[in-house]
Design a protein around this motif. Structure first.
Motif, PDB file in Angstrom:
ATOM      1  N   GLY A   1       0.798  -1.159  -0.141  1.00  0.00           N
ATOM      2  CA  GLY A   1       0.066  -0.092   0.165  1.00  0.00           C
ATOM      3  C   GLY A   1       0.811   1.184  -0.191  1.00  0.00           C
ATOM      4  N   ILE A   2       2.209   1.249  -0.232  1.00  0.00           N
ATOM      5  CA  ILE A   2       2.892   2.354  -0.324  1.00  0.00           C
ATOM      6  C   ILE A   2       3.619   2.659  -1.625  1.00  0.00           C
ATOM      7  CG2 ILE A   2       5.096   3.369   0.582  1.00  0.00           C
ATOM      8  CD1 ILE A   2       5.094   1.270   2.737  1.00  0.00           C
ATOM      9  N   PHE A   3       2.599   3.527  -2.232  1.00  0.00           N
ATOM     10  CA  PHE A   3       2.856   3.985  -3.831  1.00  0.00           C
ATOM     11  C   PHE A   3       3.492   5.265  -3.796  1.00  0.00           C
ATOM     12  CE2 PHE A   3      -0.217   0.706  -3.793  1.00  0.00           C
ATOM     13  CZ  PHE A   3      -0.165   0.032  -4.821  1.00  0.00           C
ATOM     14  N   GLY A   4       4.656   5.316  -4.348  1.00  0.00           N
ATOM     15  CA  GLY A   4       5.270   6.643  -4.675  1.00  0.00           C
ATOM     16  C   GLY A   4       6.397   6.873  -3.664  1.00  0.00           C
ATOM     17  N   ALA A   5       7.468   7.921  -4.401  1.00  0.00           N
ATOM     18  CA  ALA A   5       8.522   8.147  -3.511  1.00  0.00           C
ATOM     19  C   ALA A   5       8.209   8.804  -2.173  1.00  0.00           C
ATOM     20  CB  ALA A   5       9.620   8.830  -4.243  1.00  0.00           C
TER      21      ALA A   5
ATOM     22  N   ALA B   1       5.321   8.774  -0.500  1.00  0.00           N
ATOM     23  CA  ALA B   1       4.469   7.910   0.448  1.00  0.00           C
ATOM     24  C   ALA B   1       5.790   6.873   1.091  1.00  0.00           C
ATOM     25  CB  ALA B   1       3.606   7.094  -0.085  1.00  0.00           C
ATOM     26  N   ALA B   2       6.791   6.450   0.454  1.00  0.00           N
ATOM     27  CA  ALA B   2       7.590   5.901   0.835  1.00  0.00           C
ATOM     28  C   ALA B   2       8.628   6.411   1.959  1.00  0.00           C
ATOM     29  CB  ALA B   2       8.665   5.296  -0.416  1.00  0.00           C
ATOM     30  N   ALA B   3       9.013   7.811   1.494  1.00  0.00           N
ATOM     31  CA  ALA B   3       9.631   8.630   2.364  1.00  0.00           C
ATOM     32  C   ALA B   3       8.996   8.688   3.560  1.00  0.00           C
ATOM     33  CB  ALA B   3       9.875  10.117   1.786  1.00  0.00           C
ATOM     34  N   GLN B   4       7.678   9.078   3.772  1.00  0.00           N
ATOM     35  CA  GLN B   4       6.837   9.094   4.922  1.00  0.00           C
ATOM     36  C   GLN B   4       7.021   7.867   5.870  1.00  0.00           C
ATOM     37  OE1 GLN B   4       5.517  11.800   6.129  1.00  0.00           O
ATOM     38  NE2 GLN B   4       6.088  13.116   4.272  1.00  0.00           N
TER      39      GLN B   4
END
Length: 81
Positions: A14-18, A20-23
């Protein structure tokens, strides 16, 4: 093209995109990541279910180190990254 890929890549369940991944992994915005943190995120692809950027294995850290060295060697070509 890279921007589009990084904004749709799945970095975990459920983690899509840079951003969201950083967060999710570093509790900060992608714009505030250190070069090391960004390299750890990049090194998690294409298998982020096996490679956790917040808790990298020795192999994961090695891949991130290689990415950072390549970015330095590329010089100004990577200034936008």
């Amino acid at each position: 093209m890279m921007e589009v890929y990084l904004n749709i890549a799945e970095w975990g369940e459920g983690i899509f995109g840079a951003e969201a991944a950083a967060q999710a992994y570093f509790r900060k915005s992608a714009r505030d990541l250190t070069r090391r943190e960004a390299a750890l995120l990049a090194a998690a692809l294409p298998n982020p279910k096996r490679r956790n950027p917040a808790k990298p294995s020795v192999g994961h850290r090695r891949i991130a180190d290689r990415l950072m060295a390549r970015a330095v060697a590329a010089g100004p070509l990577t200034n936008c990254l």
